[in-house]
Design an enzyme around this catalytic site. Structure first.
Site, short mmCIF file in Angstrom:
data_model
loop_
_atom_site.label_atom_id
_atom_site.label_comp_id
_atom_site.label_asym_id
_atom_site.label_seq_id
_atom_site.Cartn_x
_atom_site.Cartn_y
_atom_site.Cartn_z
CD GLU A 43 -48.94 23.46 -6.46
OE1 GLU A 43 -48.98 23.05 -7.64
OE2 GLU A 43 -47.88 23.62 -5.84
CB SER A 53 -47.95 19.52 -6.48
OG SER A 53 -46.89 19.12 -7.33
NE ARG A 64 -46.17 25.67 -8.98
CZ ARG A 64 -45.10 26.12 -9.63
NH1 ARG A 64 -45.00 27.41 -9.95
NH2 ARG A 64 -44.15 25.30 -9.99
#
Length: 362
Positions: free
Chosen positions: A345, A275, A226
């Site tokens: 995130e 998320s 990520r």
């Protein structure tokens, strides 16, 4: 998704992203003021901002707006306005922007579909860049797909099925763009874009390479879970992916299954950013928040989803500040009660101001 930001003297906002290290406190020993608030972006010199806006309006006619609300450009539907907004339609627009940033030092924010972003209620005090329709395309060449950065990832997955190419059906579950997806190495269902990426075209807007377009391979992008090593002032403009031949019906079945799973396991019908936290080493982030008993916990109009604890949903009247209270509360409690460091995130952008008083859970 945000594709990055930056400018001379850029100060990046966002909550802590590192794992626990020497000197971090232990379970059961709360630390006042943790996690810290996102760093402020401003103040921005009004004269510099006006000069930047005027130059962009002259060089990119019809593509510059002032005080444009960013809420409709994010999946959270939250946040204030962009002081200056540029919808770029060609590389010349990016070249003009690079020169303006170099001359004025005004802070930059890049916004794609805004699916991985929480914009402060006060908005963004500098320039927001959004890649327009001319950066939205998909071309097939043999077993490879090339896409413009503004292409939605679900559209990329659909085009791969039409071309009878497998390997990227998982992208249908990612509500972002190709550009933002490459920058953060987006993924779903155990796969990520790095698995299929051949190269990405990157335009540098700030720093020593400002004004240059370069083609970068995955190892040069520094892709990991990520995230990437792309500097804040670099924007992805296109990317190419290597896929494998597969029956169209098989790929469409994978896409349908990914859509079904998302409908069943995520709050797809409520405004959210995807998320909120990246998964820590110990366990899935949603499981961490669930263990804290925070499912359904609210702050103002924001609430931790009852469907998936790693999602925060926004009701009518919610503010970005409401969401941030829940984010900071989960991070603090995870450290205090479980000894786990969560990192966001979602990208936190803009000036959020001082920390709000910690109220009891609603």
């Amino acid at each position: 998704m945000t594709a990055g930001r930056g400018g001379p003297g850029d100060r990046r906002g966002g909550l802590p992203v590192g794992q626990a290290g020497p000197g971090d406190r232990q379970v059961g020993t709360p630390e006042a003021g943790w996690p810290p608030m996102p760093a402020p972006v401003g103040p921005v010199d009004p004269a510099a901002l006006e000069a930047a806006a005027g130059e962009l309006e002259a060089r990119c006619p019809g593509r510059v707006s002032r005080d444009l609300s960013l809420a409709p450009l994010t999946t959270f539907r939250l946040g204030g306005p962009a002081a200056v907004f540029l919808r770029a339609e060609e590389l010349d627009d990016l070249a003009a922007l690079a020169e303006v940033l170099g001359a004025t030092g005004v802070p930059l924010l890049v916004v794609g579909r805004g699916s991985n972003m929480l914009v402060a209620d006060g908005g963004w005090p500098g320039i927001v860049l959004h890649l327009g329709q001319r950066f939205r395309r998909v071309e097939v060449e043999g077993t490879e797909l090339e896409a413009g950065a503004a292409t939605p990832l679900p559209s990329l997955a659909a085009r791969s099925a039409k071309a009878s190419l497998g390997g990227i059906a998982f992208a249908v579950a990612i509500p972002g763009t190709v550009g933002g997806g490459v920058r953060m190495n987006a993924g779903a269902h155990g796969s990520e874009l790095a698995d299929r990426l051949l190269w990405a075209d990157v335009f540098h807007l700030t720093g020593e390479p400002a004004g240059r377009a370069v083609r970068m391979k995955p190892d040069e992008l520094g892709l990991s879970y990520r995230r990437s090593a792309l500097p804040a002032g670099a924007v992805v403009t296109a990317a190419r992916f290597a896929l494998t031949p597969a029956p169209e019906a098989t790929v469409r079945a994978e896409i349908d299954e990914a859509r079904r799973w998302r409908r069943d396991n995520q709050p797809v019908n409520q405004p959210n950013c995807g998320s909120v936290f990246a998964n820590p080493a110990e366990m899935a982030a949603g499981r961490v928040v669930e263990l804290l008993g925070m499912k359904g916990e609210a702050s103002g109009g924001a609430r931790v989803s009852e469907v998936h604890a790693n999602f925060i949903v926004a009701a009518d009247g919610a503010t970005a500040a409401d969401v941030l209270v829940l984010i900071r509360r989960a991070m603090r409690r995870a450290r205090d009660e479980l000894g786990i460091t969560l990192r966001t995130e979602v990208q936190l952008v803009g000036d959020f101001g001082p920390a709000a008083p910690e109220d009891a859970p609603a």
